[in-house]
Scaffold this motif. Structure first.
Motif, short mmCIF file in Angstrom:
data_model
loop_
_atom_site.label_atom_id
_atom_site.label_comp_id
_atom_site.label_asym_id
_atom_site.label_seq_id
_atom_site.Cartn_x
_atom_site.Cartn_y
_atom_site.Cartn_z
N ASP A 192 2.15 6.92 -6.65
CA ASP A 192 1.13 7.86 -7.12
C ASP A 192 1.56 9.31 -6.86
O ASP A 192 1.35 10.21 -7.71
CB ASP A 192 -0.20 7.58 -6.43
CG ASP A 192 -0.82 6.25 -6.88
OD1 ASP A 192 -0.39 5.77 -7.97
OD2 ASP A 192 -1.70 5.76 -6.18
N ILE A 196 1.08 4.23 -2.82
CA ILE A 196 0.89 5.65 -2.46
C ILE A 196 2.07 6.49 -2.93
O ILE A 196 1.91 7.56 -3.52
CB ILE A 196 0.69 5.77 -0.94
CG1 ILE A 196 -0.65 5.13 -0.54
CG2 ILE A 196 0.74 7.25 -0.52
CD1 ILE A 196 -0.86 5.06 0.96
N THR A 204 0.83 -1.20 0.00
CA THR A 204 0.00 0.00 0.00
C THR A 204 0.87 1.25 0.00
O THR A 204 0.60 2.23 -0.74
CB THR A 204 -0.91 0.00 1.23
OG1 THR A 204 -1.74 -1.17 1.20
CG2 THR A 204 -1.77 1.25 1.26
#
Length: 823
Positions: free
Chosen positions: A41, A38, A34
């Motif tokens: 991105d 993140i 995760t």
């Protein structure tokens, strides 16, 4: 039925597998995945944002503008591969920016091209295509298609505007040419009809232009224009006929208007308007004709009056003025007056002798010539006034002095050249001879030029030495000082004084008197003025001369004293003598004598005047007049006691007058006789008259005896009238010349007798009179000029200019002067 699991095995119960670590690891793995997502991105978003900015910047940096010309250049922008973060955003931003740049730039460019080719579609299209091709070649392939579409549409929009503007301009130009041709043809038709010539060619030209205009302008009324063209011919023909009739008789032209009928193409109101305008035109012409006649009469009268005035001044008139004068004189019955005016003009152009003869002839005609005689006398008085006021200006206006060879505009009275002065004296001689039939003290200047000198003398810019130098440059010979009036007369007195030191002293004093520390007279001015008149006399000279001489005496006195020095009456009296000159009692009257002429010499000049000498001065007079005049000139008060006193010899401007009672002796022209006398004239008279020579030698002998000089009287001979030292000197001089004497190669020696006389005379020389020499007493050292003059007078020789070796005896006297000065 359900089977219940076994949960216990005996007493032994196994522990469960510990999966907490696994769970934690699985949790951590999921959390890392995760976090990775993140982080990826965030990095991706940031990179895309940065790439957009970089794409815009790259596009902007690829575009440059040349400030001097405004030309825009596009450089290539390298697009990215598309695989990295932000590549797509970079490429899109760069392409979008480049497209916007070209779009904005093209709008500006097409506006400029429209202004550059406002009425030239072909030129605009050619330039636009070249621009589009150039922009397209500098544009990435991705944008070319859409960019060409945009630019082409913009070009066509501007092109349509230019094409329409060109069409409208062509119509405008064609209309202007057509209208201009119609108007010019109409004017030409009027001129041709007025000249009685055929206007067909101009009518056809105007008609063609009317037809052409109707084709390009639907609103143009061709029929009305052709009707107006026809009306132009009709009205021009009417005017021509009226003018022809008017030239013969104005009333016939007005009658012709009354008889006119309505032409085709006119309505009655229109034709009435034409007739009214033509009537008004003829009335104006009639008025102008009458005004012109009156104006011509006024011009002729003006030319007559002005012409007569010019003729009476001795000036000429041009041919046009003369013609007008003759017409006016004939119309008004003044031909005889005009004839007299030209006779007066001819009279004024004549010399003094001829004018006098005409006056006598006219007077002799009695009543027949009385009118003309009166006019001539009046004109003579006018001439006299003009010659008294500004002689040279009058001579120039009459053409007596033409100033030929003299550049009046370049002439500077403050800095004259010798060549200019020679010319001015030449002009003075011509004028003097013309007006007075003799050489007089005629001024070489006009009054305006004299005023230039006054301004110079009154200026504080120049030194008194400069002023004195200029004044003596002109001196008495120039005759200009009579033009100086009132207080300005002091400059004349300074300039005409024989003594250069006096001239300098007067100008120095004038400068000093402007300063308070040299206001030396004060309350003593009245006493000083009384001293002046006690020496000079109340009526010895004219009032104007007296006033200027008083001022000159004050100035000369001021020029020789110290600051704040008190007034000294004795010194002022000496100053008066230096300025005024020698004043003696002659025949019971105070008389101003010429410089260097003694009282006895002065009286003897008049007492011994011969008929020949008098005729040369006074002109041709009858024998009886000459005899009477000479008796008056030589009068001692006995023969002519009837007047209550003897005749008086009075100093005036230019010489001396013989005053008889309340009258004055006149010359052949019936003008007051002025007898000029100075040292040179006296010496010439002595040299030309044996009687005067003998008398002068007697005076010289008496002078030598008064100085204790012994003389031996030689015997008279028939061959010569010379006696005494003069005869002996001439004999010795002639002998020396025969032996080759000249000033350069020999010493001139005298006999012991003459040598003794000269040594005694030089030894006993005394200082001249005047305050300049008053304090020298026994310390007087004579100048070379003074020794020269003493030698000359002792030897009884006529006047020899100092330094003039061309005069007979001059070389010898010069040599003797050198010898005595060396001792």
């Amino acid at each position: 039925m359900a089977i219940k699991p076994i949960t216990r095995y005996g007493k032994f119960t196994p522990t469960g597998v510990d999966k907490s670590g696994e769970i934690r690891m699985r949790a951590l793995a999921g959390l890392g995945e995760t976090a990775f997502d993140i982080t990826r991105d965030v990095v991706k978003t940031k990179r895309e944002q940065e790439s957009t900015v970089e794409g815009i910047k790259a596009a902007e940096e690829s575009r440059t503008v040349i400030l001097e010309t405004g030309k825009v250049n596009y450089a290539d922008v390298e697009l990215r591969s598309g695989y990295g973060f932000g590549d797509a955003q970079f490429n899109r931003a760069a392409l979008s920016t480049m497209n916007s740049q070209r779009d904005v730039d093209s709008r500006i460019k097409f506006d400029k091209l429209e202004k550059l080719f406002p009425l030239n579609p072909q030129g605009f299209e050619t330039a636009s295509n070249a621009y589009i091709d150039g922009v397209e070649s500098a544009t990435p392939l991705e944008l070319r298609s859409s960019l060409r579409t945009t630019l082409t549409a913009r070009k066509l929009s501007k092109l349509n505007i230019i094409i329409e503007s060109k069409r409208l301009e062509d119509i405008k130009n064609a209309t202007r040419k057509n209208v201009q041709n119609i108007n010019e043809a109409t004017d030409a038709i009027e001129v041709l009809v007025a000249s009685n010539k055929n206007p067909a060619t101009e009518v056809d030209s105007a008609t063609a232009s009317i037809d052409a205009q109707s084709e390009i302008d639907p609103d143009f009324n061709a029929e009305e224009a052709k009707s107006n063209l026809n009306k132009t011919q009709i009205e021009a023909t009417l005017r021509r006929k009226n003018d022809d009739l008017f030239d013969k008789n104005p009333e016939r032209a007005f009658k012709n208007l009354d008889e006119q009928k309505l032409p085709e193409g006119y309505t009655p109101p229109e034709w009435d308007k034409v007739i009214g305008a033509e009537t008004l035109r003829l009335r104006k012409r009639q008025q102008l004709q009458e005004n012109a006649y009156k104006s011509k009469q006024a011009e002729q009268k003006r030319d007559f009056d002005n012409g007569v005035a010019l003729l009476n001044q001795g000036r000429g008139v041009d041919q046009k003025t003369k013609t007008n004068m003759e017409i006016f004189a004939e119309d008004t019955g003044q031909l005889e007056n005009l004839k007299d005016a030209f006779s007066i003009n001819d009279y004024m152009q004549l010399s003094s002798t001829k004018r006098l003869q005409i006056l006598e002839d006219t007077e002799a005609q009695g009543l027949e010539g009385a009118v003309l005689y009166g006019k001539l006398k009046t004109v003579q008085e006018t001439m006299d006034k003009a010659l008294d006021k500004d002689p040279m200006s009058y001579a120039i206006s009459q053409g007596v002095v033409t100033l030929e060879g003299f550049d009046a505009e370049q002439f500077d009275p403050l800095n004259p050249t010798q060549e200019e002065l020679d010319k001015l004296y030449e002009f003075r001689g011509l004028a003097s001879q013309h007006y007075f039939n003799r050489q007089t003290n005629f001024p070489i200047f006009t009054k305006n030029q004299a005023n230039t000198l006054v301004t110079f003398f009154e200026s504080d810019t120049f030194t008194f030495v400069d002023k004195a130098t200029l004044a003596r440059t002109y001196g008495e010979r120039s005759g200009i000082w009579n033009l100086f009036e009132g207080k300005k007369g002091v400059y004349a007195q300074a300039a005409t004084n024989d003594n250069e030191d006096v001239t300098l002293g007067i100008f120095a004093g004038l400068e000093r008197l402007k300063r308070p520390e040299y206001k030396i007279l004060g309350e003593n001015r009245v006493a000083a003025t009384n001293d002046f008149y006690e020496y000079v006399g109340l009526d010895t000279i004219s009032d104007d001369d007296a006033f200027s001489l008083i001022d000159a005496s004050f100035a000369y006195y001021a020029g020789s004293v110290n600051q704040n020095e008190k007034y000294n009456a004795d010194d002022f009296k000496l100053a008066i003598k230096d300025v005024v000159g020698q004043v003696e009692d002659i025949r019971g009257f105070k008389t101003l004598l010429p410089t260097g002429v003694s009282e006895e010499e002065f009286e003897k000049y008049f007492d011994m005047m011969t008929e020949a000498e008098y005729i040369e001065i006074a002109g041709d007079k009858t024998s009886e007049q000459i005899k009477t005049d000479l008796e008056l000139i030589k009068d001692d008060g006995v023969l002519f006691g009837v007047f209550g006193e003897p005749t008086r010899i009075k100093a005036v401007v230019g010489g001396y007058q013989i005053i008889v009672g309340n009258g004055v002796l006149t010359n052949a022209q019936e003008e007051p006789l002025v007898i000029k006398l100075d040292r040179n004239i006296l010496d010439t008279a002595i040299m030309n008259s044996p009687e005067r020579q003998l008398d002068a030698e007697k005076q010289a002998v008496q002078a030598r005896r008064s100085m204790g000089i012994a003389t031996q009287r030689p015997a008279k001979t028939k061959q010569t009238t010379k006696t005494g030292a003069n005869e002996q000197f001439n004999k010795e001089y002639d002998d020396a010349v025969q032996k080759g004497f000249n000033i350069e190669n020999a010493t001139f020696t005298l006999s012991d007798e003459l040598k003794s006389q000269l040594e005694s005379a030089i030894t006993n020389m005394k200082p001249p009179s005047g305050r300049k020499y008053a304090k020298l007493k026994n310390n007087y050292q004579p100048s070379a000029q003074a020794v020269f003059e003493t030698i000359r007078t002792t030897l009884g020789l006529p006047k020899i200019p100092f330094g003039d070796l061309k005069t007979k005896g001059g070389m010898a006297v010069e040599k003797l002067t050198e010898q005595y000065m060396a001792q």
